[in-house]
Design a protein around this motif. Sequence first.
Motif, PDB file in Angstrom:
ATOM      1  N   GLU A 163     -37.600  20.556 -10.302  1.00 48.20           N
ATOM      2  CA  GLU A 163     -38.454  20.638  -9.100  1.00 48.20           C
ATOM      3  C   GLU A 163     -38.373  21.986  -8.400  1.00 48.20           C
ATOM      4  O   GLU A 163     -39.060  22.210  -7.397  1.00 48.20           O
ATOM      5  CB  GLU A 163     -38.087  19.520  -8.120  1.00 48.20           C
ATOM      6  CG  GLU A 163     -36.671  19.633  -7.599  1.00 48.20           C
ATOM      7  CD  GLU A 163     -36.276  18.472  -6.692  1.00 48.20           C
ATOM      8  OE1 GLU A 163     -36.784  17.369  -6.901  1.00 48.20           O
ATOM      9  OE2 GLU A 163     -35.452  18.711  -5.789  1.00 48.20           O
TER      10      GLU A 163
ATOM     11  N   THR B 130     -25.515  28.338  -7.909  1.00 47.59           N
ATOM     12  CA  THR B 130     -25.417  26.906  -7.657  1.00 47.59           C
ATOM     13  C   THR B 130     -24.341  26.343  -8.581  1.00 47.59           C
ATOM     14  O   THR B 130     -23.498  27.101  -9.069  1.00 47.59           O
ATOM     15  CB  THR B 130     -26.802  26.229  -7.841  1.00 47.59           C
ATOM     16  OG1 THR B 130     -26.724  24.873  -7.414  1.00 47.59           O
ATOM     17  CG2 THR B 130     -27.311  26.310  -9.277  1.00 47.59           C
TER      18      THR B 130
ATOM     19  N   PRO C 236     -35.151  24.305   0.139  1.00 46.75           N
ATOM     20  CA  PRO C 236     -34.244  24.758   1.200  1.00 46.75           C
ATOM     21  C   PRO C 236     -33.156  23.735   1.559  1.00 46.75           C
ATOM     22  O   PRO C 236     -32.193  24.086   2.226  1.00 46.75           O
ATOM     23  CB  PRO C 236     -35.164  24.974   2.395  1.00 46.75           C
ATOM     24  CG  PRO C 236     -36.553  24.941   1.889  1.00 46.75           C
ATOM     25  CD  PRO C 236     -36.541  24.185   0.590  1.00 46.75           C
TER      26      PRO C 236
ATOM     27  N   ARG D 294     -31.432  23.709   5.035  1.00 48.86           N
ATOM     28  CA  ARG D 294     -31.711  24.946   5.774  1.00 48.86           C
ATOM     29  C   ARG D 294     -33.206  25.184   5.832  1.00 48.86           C
ATOM     30  O   ARG D 294     -33.993  24.414   5.302  1.00 48.86           O
ATOM     31  CB  ARG D 294     -30.999  26.122   5.116  1.00 48.86           C
ATOM     32  CG  ARG D 294     -29.508  25.864   4.971  1.00 48.86           C
ATOM     33  CD  ARG D 294     -28.774  27.108   4.584  1.00 48.86           C
ATOM     34  NE  ARG D 294     -27.464  26.804   4.077  1.00 48.86           N
ATOM     35  CZ  ARG D 294     -26.322  27.235   4.618  1.00 48.86           C
ATOM     36  NH1 ARG D 294     -26.339  27.992   5.682  1.00 48.86           N
ATOM     37  NH2 ARG D 294     -25.164  26.910   4.082  1.00 48.86           N
TER      38      ARG D 294
ATOM     39  N   PHE E 154     -26.372  20.308 -10.005  1.00 45.25           N
ATOM     40  CA  PHE E 154     -27.696  20.389  -9.376  1.00 45.25           C
ATOM     41  C   PHE E 154     -28.767  20.919 -10.333  1.00 45.25           C
ATOM     42  O   PHE E 154     -29.953  20.936 -10.004  1.00 45.25           O
ATOM     43  CB  PHE E 154     -27.664  21.315  -8.152  1.00 45.25           C
ATOM     44  CG  PHE E 154     -26.753  20.865  -7.041  1.00 45.25           C
ATOM     45  CD1 PHE E 154     -26.478  19.521  -6.819  1.00 45.25           C
ATOM     46  CD2 PHE E 154     -26.158  21.797  -6.195  1.00 45.25           C
ATOM     47  CE1 PHE E 154     -25.642  19.112  -5.787  1.00 45.25           C
ATOM     48  CE2 PHE E 154     -25.319  21.395  -5.162  1.00 45.25           C
ATOM     49  CZ  PHE E 154     -25.056  20.053  -4.957  1.00 45.25           C
TER      50      PHE E 154
ATOM     51  N   ARG F 230     -18.646  28.221  -4.047  1.00 43.46           N
ATOM     52  CA  ARG F 230     -18.189  27.386  -2.922  1.00 43.46           C
ATOM     53  C   ARG F 230     -18.167  25.920  -3.318  1.00 43.46           C
ATOM     54  O   ARG F 230     -17.516  25.098  -2.695  1.00 43.46           O
ATOM     55  CB  ARG F 230     -19.144  27.522  -1.719  1.00 43.46           C
ATOM     56  CG  ARG F 230     -19.027  28.804  -0.958  1.00 43.46           C
ATOM     57  CD  ARG F 230     -20.383  29.227  -0.387  1.00 43.46           C
ATOM     58  NE  ARG F 230     -21.008  28.297   0.517  1.00 43.46           N
ATOM     59  CZ  ARG F 230     -22.271  27.863   0.397  1.00 43.46           C
ATOM     60  NH1 ARG F 230     -23.015  28.219  -0.619  1.00 43.46           N
ATOM     61  NH2 ARG F 230     -22.785  27.051   1.281  1.00 43.46           N
TER      62      ARG F 230
HETATM   63  C1  HQG Z   1     -28.934  23.319  -4.064  1.00 41.31           C
HETATM   64  C2  HQG Z   1     -23.623  30.385   2.826  1.00 41.31           C
HETATM   65  C3  HQG Z   1     -30.800  19.879  -6.007  1.00 41.31           C
HETATM   66  C4  HQG Z   1     -28.602  24.786  -3.979  1.00 41.31           C
HETATM   67  C5  HQG Z   1     -23.699  30.917   1.427  1.00 41.31           C
HETATM   68  C6  HQG Z   1     -27.336  24.743  -3.129  1.00 41.31           C
HETATM   69  C7  HQG Z   1     -25.120  31.404   1.317  1.00 41.31           C
HETATM   70  C8  HQG Z   1     -30.762  21.921  -4.964  1.00 41.31           C
HETATM   71  C9  HQG Z   1     -27.568  23.552  -2.214  1.00 41.31           C
HETATM   72  C10 HQG Z   1     -25.862  30.498   2.263  1.00 41.31           C
HETATM   73  C11 HQG Z   1     -32.154  22.028  -5.086  1.00 41.31           C
HETATM   74  C12 HQG Z   1     -27.983  23.961  -0.818  1.00 41.31           C
HETATM   75  C13 HQG Z   1     -26.756  29.524   1.520  1.00 41.31           C
HETATM   76  C14 HQG Z   1     -32.846  20.972  -5.722  1.00 41.31           C
HETATM   77  C15 HQG Z   1     -31.435  23.788  -4.119  1.00 41.31           C
HETATM   78  N1  HQG Z   1     -32.139  19.929  -6.140  1.00 41.31           N
HETATM   79  N2  HQG Z   1     -30.082  20.847  -5.423  1.00 41.31           N
HETATM   80  N3  HQG Z   1     -34.180  20.999  -5.867  1.00 41.31           N
HETATM   81  N4  HQG Z   1     -32.540  23.197  -4.529  1.00 41.31           N
HETATM   82  N5  HQG Z   1     -30.339  23.037  -4.358  1.00 41.31           N
HETATM   83  O1  HQG Z   1     -25.524  25.749   1.498  1.00 41.31           O
HETATM   84  O2  HQG Z   1     -27.770  28.734  -1.229  1.00 41.31           O
HETATM   85  O3  HQG Z   1     -21.330  31.187   4.874  1.00 41.31           O
HETATM   86  O4  HQG Z   1     -27.946  25.105   1.974  1.00 41.31           O
HETATM   87  O5  HQG Z   1     -28.374  25.363  -5.247  1.00 41.31           O
HETATM   88  O6  HQG Z   1     -22.744  31.899   1.178  1.00 41.31           O
HETATM   89  O7  HQG Z   1     -25.617  27.328  -1.390  1.00 41.31           O
HETATM   90  O8  HQG Z   1     -23.272  29.842   5.662  1.00 41.31           O
HETATM   91  O9  HQG Z   1     -27.486  26.851   0.303  1.00 41.31           O
HETATM   92  O10 HQG Z   1     -26.200  24.528  -3.912  1.00 41.31           O
HETATM   93  O11 HQG Z   1     -25.305  32.720   1.694  1.00 41.31           O
HETATM   94  O12 HQG Z   1     -23.263  32.323   5.938  1.00 41.31           O
HETATM   95  O13 HQG Z   1     -28.618  22.800  -2.790  1.00 41.31           O
HETATM   96  O14 HQG Z   1     -24.866  29.776   2.964  1.00 41.31           O
HETATM   97  O15 HQG Z   1     -23.496  31.403   3.754  1.00 41.31           O
HETATM   98  O16 HQG Z   1     -26.841  24.478  -0.184  1.00 41.31           O
HETATM   99  O17 HQG Z   1     -25.992  28.831   0.536  1.00 41.31           O
HETATM  100  P1  HQG Z   1     -26.914  25.526   1.006  1.00 41.31           P
HETATM  101  P2  HQG Z   1     -26.711  27.935  -0.567  1.00 41.31           P
HETATM  102  P3  HQG Z   1     -22.793  31.179   5.148  1.00 41.31           P
END
Ligand code: HQG
Length: 188
Positions: free
Chosen positions: A114, A103, A118, A121, A107, A139
């Motif tokens: 907390e 991350t 998801p 997602r 964040f 990213r």
């Molecule tokens: C953050 C891409 C505040 C979390 C990637 C992330 C991965 C919070 C963002 C796949 C939180 C969600 C998934 C909280 C989580 N408070 N922020 N309580 N809980 N977060 O994109 O994991 O190219 O939905 O840290 O490479 O970044 O799409 O999830 O920064 O494999 O295939 O909220 O997506 O793959 O962001 O990425 P995302 P992710 P693809």
Amino acid sequence: MDKKHLIRASKRLSRHLRHAPGDIGITLTSDGWVDVDTLLAALRRNGLRLTRAELDEVVEGNDKRRFAFDDDGLRIRASQGHSVEVDLALPAATPPDALYHGTVSRFLDAILHEGLRPMNRHAVHLSANIETARTVGGRRGVPVVLLVDARGMTAAGHEFQVSANGVWLATVVPPEFLRRLDEAVGSQ
Ligand code: HQG
């Protein structure tokens, strides 16, 4: 198929198989599948001409293997990452003791307070290796990697699933199972 066309096709597939099937008039089954012929026809009507052979190339050549065909090759779905309501019906799986989540620092306070949620997602995405987590976090800025105590979570009754492309999925990760990796390493 040149790389540019491949990436463009992959992005369209991500969009319609994970987030917005309705935009091209397709409907996914409850477990995320759509007939390949239906998909190709819908894409064609919406400006993307793709042959079956080219679709095979997109699926095979995809860096993260985001898409998969069913056993007879007649249907396709995204392996993870959905925001639309689907149940991929993945079996519960036992994760390695440690999983990782990438991350960014802005964040962190919320996450450590907390837990991981998801967000848009269906599941929290975790990886079995640090490098992937670093790339995922990267990213959005300077990556911060969190160590997830998957063993502790399992012992506490949390379930994990692993997608066809090796992404570990959890409904939530409560804060007590999370540590910043640099702190975790520094304290050993
Ligand atoms: C953050 C891409 C505040 C979390 C990637 C992330 C991965 C919070 C963002 C796949 C939180 C969600 C998934 C909280 C989580 N408070 N922020 N309580 N809980 N977060 O994109 O994991 O190219 O939905 O840290 O490479 O970044 O799409 O999830 O920064 O494999 O295939 O909220 O997506 O793959 O962001 O990425 P995302 P992710 P693809």
